[in-house]
Design a protein around this motif. Structure first.
Motif, PDB file in Angstrom:
ATOM      1  N   LEU A 153       0.820  -1.206   0.000  1.00  0.00           N
ATOM      2  CA  LEU A 153       0.000   0.000   0.000  1.00  0.00           C
ATOM      3  C   LEU A 153       0.857   1.261   0.000  1.00  0.00           C
ATOM      4  N   SER A 154       0.546   2.157  -0.891  1.00  0.00           N
ATOM      5  CA  SER A 154       1.163   3.485  -0.860  1.00  0.00           C
ATOM      6  C   SER A 154       0.513   4.358   0.202  1.00  0.00           C
ATOM      7  N   LEU A 155      -0.738   4.065   0.531  1.00  0.00           N
ATOM      8  CA  LEU A 155      -1.459   4.809   1.561  1.00  0.00           C
ATOM      9  C   LEU A 155      -2.581   3.930   2.088  1.00  0.00           C
ATOM     10  N   ALA A 156      -2.687   3.835   3.418  1.00  0.00           N
ATOM     11  CA  ALA A 156      -3.795   3.135   4.069  1.00  0.00           C
ATOM     12  C   ALA A 156      -4.582   4.138   4.892  1.00  0.00           C
ATOM     13  N   VAL A 157      -5.870   4.275   4.571  1.00  0.00           N
ATOM     14  CA  VAL A 157      -6.748   5.220   5.256  1.00  0.00           C
ATOM     15  C   VAL A 157      -7.806   4.437   6.023  1.00  0.00           C
ATOM     16  N   PHE A 158      -8.087   4.857   7.248  1.00  0.00           N
ATOM     17  CA  PHE A 158      -9.142   4.240   8.051  1.00  0.00           C
ATOM     18  C   PHE A 158     -10.113   5.339   8.453  1.00  0.00           C
ATOM     19  N   VAL A 159     -11.373   5.191   8.043  1.00  0.00           N
ATOM     20  CA  VAL A 159     -12.401   6.206   8.296  1.00  0.00           C
ATOM     21  C   VAL A 159     -13.296   5.731   9.435  1.00  0.00           C
ATOM     22  N   ARG A 182     -10.354  -5.840  15.195  1.00  0.00           N
ATOM     23  CA  ARG A 182      -9.564  -6.117  16.396  1.00  0.00           C
ATOM     24  C   ARG A 182      -8.403  -7.064  16.070  1.00  0.00           C
ATOM     25  N   ALA A 183      -8.666  -8.102  15.306  1.00  0.00           N
ATOM     26  CA  ALA A 183      -7.619  -9.075  14.984  1.00  0.00           C
ATOM     27  C   ALA A 183      -6.580  -8.507  14.034  1.00  0.00           C
ATOM     28  N   ASP A 184      -7.034  -7.732  13.062  1.00  0.00           N
ATOM     29  CA  ASP A 184      -6.142  -7.193  12.028  1.00  0.00           C
ATOM     30  C   ASP A 184      -5.416  -5.928  12.489  1.00  0.00           C
ATOM     31  N   ARG A 185      -5.961  -5.260  13.496  1.00  0.00           N
ATOM     32  CA  ARG A 185      -5.418  -3.989  13.999  1.00  0.00           C
ATOM     33  C   ARG A 185      -5.281  -2.986  12.864  1.00  0.00           C
ATOM     34  N   THR A 186      -6.313  -2.933  12.041  1.00  0.00           N
ATOM     35  CA  THR A 186      -6.276  -2.094  10.840  1.00  0.00           C
ATOM     36  C   THR A 186      -6.039  -0.630  11.174  1.00  0.00           C
ATOM     37  N   ALA A 187      -6.772  -0.116  12.142  1.00  0.00           N
ATOM     38  CA  ALA A 187      -6.639   1.300  12.484  1.00  0.00           C
ATOM     39  C   ALA A 187      -5.249   1.618  13.024  1.00  0.00           C
ATOM     40  N   ASP A 188      -4.667   0.699  13.790  1.00  0.00           N
ATOM     41  CA  ASP A 188      -3.335   0.926  14.355  1.00  0.00           C
ATOM     42  C   ASP A 188      -2.276   1.044  13.272  1.00  0.00           C
ATOM     43  N   HIS A 189      -2.482   0.351  12.149  1.00  0.00           N
ATOM     44  CA  HIS A 189      -1.496   0.349  11.076  1.00  0.00           C
ATOM     45  C   HIS A 189      -1.796   1.374   9.985  1.00  0.00           C
ATOM     46  N   ALA A 190      -2.915   2.065  10.092  1.00  0.00           N
ATOM     47  CA  ALA A 190      -3.289   3.019   9.050  1.00  0.00           C
ATOM     48  C   ALA A 190      -2.342   4.214   9.035  1.00  0.00           C
ATOM     49  N   ASP A 191      -2.037   4.674   7.832  1.00  0.00           N
ATOM     50  CA  ASP A 191      -1.231   5.884   7.687  1.00  0.00           C
ATOM     51  C   ASP A 191      -2.035   7.109   8.088  1.00  0.00           C
ATOM     52  N   LEU A 192      -3.339   7.004   7.937  1.00  0.00           N
ATOM     53  CA  LEU A 192      -4.215   8.152   8.133  1.00  0.00           C
ATOM     54  C   LEU A 192      -5.539   7.662   8.712  1.00  0.00           C
ATOM     55  N   VAL A 193      -5.940   8.208   9.856  1.00  0.00           N
ATOM     56  CA  VAL A 193      -7.257   7.926  10.435  1.00  0.00           C
ATOM     57  C   VAL A 193      -8.092   9.191  10.284  1.00  0.00           C
ATOM     58  N   VAL A 194      -9.267   9.056   9.681  1.00  0.00           N
ATOM     59  CA  VAL A 194     -10.092  10.203   9.295  1.00  0.00           C
ATOM     60  C   VAL A 194     -11.425  10.166  10.032  1.00  0.00           C
ATOM     61  N   ASP A 195     -11.867  11.335  10.480  1.00  0.00           N
ATOM     62  CA  ASP A 195     -13.180  11.478  11.112  1.00  0.00           C
ATOM     63  C   ASP A 195     -14.236  11.553  10.012  1.00  0.00           C
ATOM     64  N   GLY A 196     -15.092  10.545   9.939  1.00  0.00           N
ATOM     65  CA  GLY A 196     -16.131  10.515   8.921  1.00  0.00           C
ATOM     66  C   GLY A 196     -17.380  11.284   9.299  1.00  0.00           C
ATOM     67  N   ALA A 197     -17.409  11.901  10.471  1.00  0.00           N
ATOM     68  CA  ALA A 197     -18.534  12.726  10.904  1.00  0.00           C
ATOM     69  C   ALA A 197     -18.011  13.913  11.695  1.00  0.00           C
ATOM     70  N   PRO A 198     -17.161  14.727  11.081  1.00  0.00           N
ATOM     71  CA  PRO A 198     -16.485  15.785  11.842  1.00  0.00           C
ATOM     72  C   PRO A 198     -17.412  16.942  12.194  1.00  0.00           C
ATOM     73  N   ALA A 199     -17.185  17.498  13.382  1.00  0.00           N
ATOM     74  CA  ALA A 199     -17.890  18.712  13.788  1.00  0.00           C
ATOM     75  C   ALA A 199     -17.141  19.950  13.322  1.00  0.00           C
ATOM     76  N   VAL A 200     -15.888  19.757  12.909  1.00  0.00           N
ATOM     77  CA  VAL A 200     -15.066  20.874  12.443  1.00  0.00           C
ATOM     78  C   VAL A 200     -15.588  21.353  11.087  1.00  0.00           C
TER      79      VAL A 200
END
Length: 263
Positions: free
Chosen positions: A187-193, A228-246
């Protein structure tokens, strides 16, 4: 949930500045639970890549040519609701444009592949990966176009038309488990939303209807176990808020974490 406002244009430039790792393509995975906003993020990133192609040399002088094919890598190591998660029968009629190509006059820059299109129904939530490997990722590694038949959620069968996935400079793989450990080294980029669980369920029920709630709840339980098993979010290059208040516009997203590319 607080975060940092970042632009899709800058993210697109970073992706294009990197080397292709899957044949001639840079593979970007947009993962996360159902209803988090994966499709919206993937579409906006693809649009930013398209805009990057309209400049003579691409962002920051990036050469948009795909580059030499990588054959040394081992084989094993437009959606109506933009915030919706796994697409189900109500959107089957809108699948005709996928895999979704983007790009300026100079040619295709990014192709978006939605993992839901390769699933053989609700029970193929994780086991579709062999199909993806054989029909899409394998050919792309060899610098050749991938192909697949898109699943028709209304008819509960794969459709007759062949979808071609060209080895574009960027291939965006969107959907549940797209950033799993099996493909992580390529992966060149892994994003977790992410988004709040109640909101995600409301989005999914609004999109698919209350009659599909048992399927959706089973889907969500599988997601929880896998993440939980894959720990996808822990390994993501970028974690994104899919419902941001900003407050932000369609050219920006809200970053709340990531293991790489610090803000």
């Amino acid at each position: 949930m607080t975060g940092t406002l970042e632009s899709y244009a800058e993210l697109a430039a970073r992706v294009l500045a990197g080397p292709p790792l899957v044949g001639r393509s840079r593979l970007v995975a947009v993962d996360g639970p159902s209803g988090a906003g994966k499709t919206r993020f993937a579409g906006r990133l693809a649009a930013a890549l398209e805009e990057a192609a309209t400049t003579p040399a691409g962002p920051a002088g990036t050469d948009l040519a795909a580059g030499p094919a990588r054959t040394d890598l081992a084989a094993d190591p437009a959606r109506t609701d933009p915030a919706a998660g796994p697409a189900r029968p109500d959107v089957a009629a809108g699948r005709a444009g996928r895999a979704t190509p983007t790009g300026g006059a100079g040619g295709r820059v990014a192709t978006v592949v939605h993992t839901d299109d390769l699933l053989d129904g609700w029970d193929d939530q994780l086991t579709f990966w062999d199909r993806l490997e054989e029909s899409v990722l394998g050919p792309l590694r060899a610098g050749r176009p991938g192909t697949y038949h898109r699943y028709d959620w209304l008819r509960a069968e794969f459709g007759p038309d062949l979808v071609v996935v060209d080895p574009a400079p960027v291939v965006v793989l969107e959907g549940f488990s797209a950033a799993r450990a099996d493909v992580r080294p390529e992966l060149s980029l892994a994003v977790f939303v992410v988004a709040p669980a109640d909101l995600r369920l409301d989005r999914a029920l609004s999109r698919d209807g209350a009659a599909l709630r048992p399927h959706l709840e089973r889907w969500r339980r599988t997601e929880d176990v896998h993440f939980r098993a894959d720990r996808t979010a822990d390994h993501a290059d970028l974690v994104v808020d899919g419902a941001p208040a900003v407050p932000h516009d369609t050219r920006h997203y809200v970053r709340i974490g990531g293991a790489r590319w610090p803000a």
